[in-house]
Design a protein around this motif. Sequence first.
Motif, short mmCIF file in Angstrom:
data_model
loop_
_atom_site.label_atom_id
_atom_site.label_comp_id
_atom_site.label_asym_id
_atom_site.label_seq_id
_atom_site.Cartn_x
_atom_site.Cartn_y
_atom_site.Cartn_z
N THR A 24 0.83 -1.21 0.00
CA THR A 24 0.00 0.00 0.00
C THR A 24 0.86 1.26 0.00
O THR A 24 1.83 1.37 0.75
N VAL A 25 0.50 2.22 -0.84
CA VAL A 25 1.18 3.51 -0.88
C VAL A 25 0.39 4.48 -0.01
O VAL A 25 -0.83 4.62 -0.17
N ASN A 26 1.07 5.14 0.89
CA ASN A 26 0.44 6.12 1.78
C ASN A 26 0.66 7.52 1.21
O ASN A 26 1.80 7.97 1.08
N PHE A 27 -0.43 8.18 0.88
CA PHE A 27 -0.36 9.55 0.37
C PHE A 27 -0.71 10.53 1.48
O PHE A 27 -1.64 10.30 2.26
N VAL A 28 0.03 11.63 1.52
CA VAL A 28 -0.29 12.72 2.45
C VAL A 28 -0.43 14.00 1.64
O VAL A 28 0.27 14.21 0.65
N THR A 29 -1.37 14.83 2.05
CA THR A 29 -1.59 16.10 1.38
C THR A 29 -2.15 17.08 2.40
O THR A 29 -2.34 16.75 3.57
N GLU A 30 -2.41 18.30 1.96
CA GLU A 30 -2.92 19.33 2.85
C GLU A 30 -4.31 19.77 2.41
O GLU A 30 -4.76 19.45 1.31
N GLU A 31 -4.96 20.52 3.27
CA GLU A 31 -6.25 21.13 2.93
C GLU A 31 -5.96 22.34 2.04
O GLU A 31 -5.50 23.38 2.50
N TYR A 32 -6.18 22.17 0.74
CA TYR A 32 -5.84 23.23 -0.22
C TYR A 32 -6.83 23.15 -1.39
O TYR A 32 -6.51 22.64 -2.45
N PRO A 33 -8.07 23.62 -1.17
CA PRO A 33 -9.06 23.58 -2.26
C PRO A 33 -8.60 24.49 -3.40
O PRO A 33 -7.97 25.52 -3.16
N PRO A 34 -8.89 24.09 -4.64
CA PRO A 34 -9.71 22.95 -5.07
C PRO A 34 -8.89 21.69 -5.38
O PRO A 34 -9.38 20.79 -6.02
#
Length: 241
Positions: A24-34
């Motif tokens: 499994t690849v774990n992705f991380v990101t931020e709250e940045y709409p859109p």
Amino acid sequence: MIKPLLLLLALLSLPLAGPTRAATVNFVTEEYPPFSYHEGDTLKGTSVEQVQLLMQKADIDMRIELLPWTRAYAAAQATPMTCLFTTAHSPERDKLFKWVEPLLVDDNILVATASSGIRETDLDDTRRYVIGTHRGDYTEKLLKEKDFPRIDVASDFPSTLRKLMNGRIDLMPISEIYFEKLKLDQPLVRVATLSFQSLGIACEKSFPEDIRTRMQQALDALITEGTQRAIFAKYGLHARH
């Protein structure tokens, strides 16, 4: 001699193992709409949808977690099988990660509120203003490299945008693609171009090359098929390529 022979025959009769499914690849990101954000319990955004589709096309299991940018960036540098998006591919970051790109190709521009009276000008003229950005974003270092003397650093992109709308900072950098959509709802004006940017997925340095290649091929297919452009259009954005 019979027992070893029987053991050998037994081993030869076992079915050969097929290819193992990638971890499994774990992705991380931020709250940045859109590009990435929560709507209720649902994770949405142009980059989120691209990542979900390309991983489905590559037949690789995945998870996505939203974190503050500095935590997400640190995780992608230190945690195996972890990738960060949507990440500007700057010269400084090039050798820190393995890359899958582009999720977005765009200019990064400085914007102001319409009520500020600040209008489009040369980048040099903007150095007298207070420029807001968020901690750990590549624009923080970029502004310092370009000798901007008055930089205000917030915790994340939404906080920076709130500061701009409330008059606590004069300008902020933003994706031009996003600006074209945001200005329909917010009284914002373009002031100057800060940089050209290619943004993608940045994976931890030990990330398996065969998995990265499958991910890149899947993203290339999304672009070639027109799916990436359709995702941008769905969110009211217009892709540059």
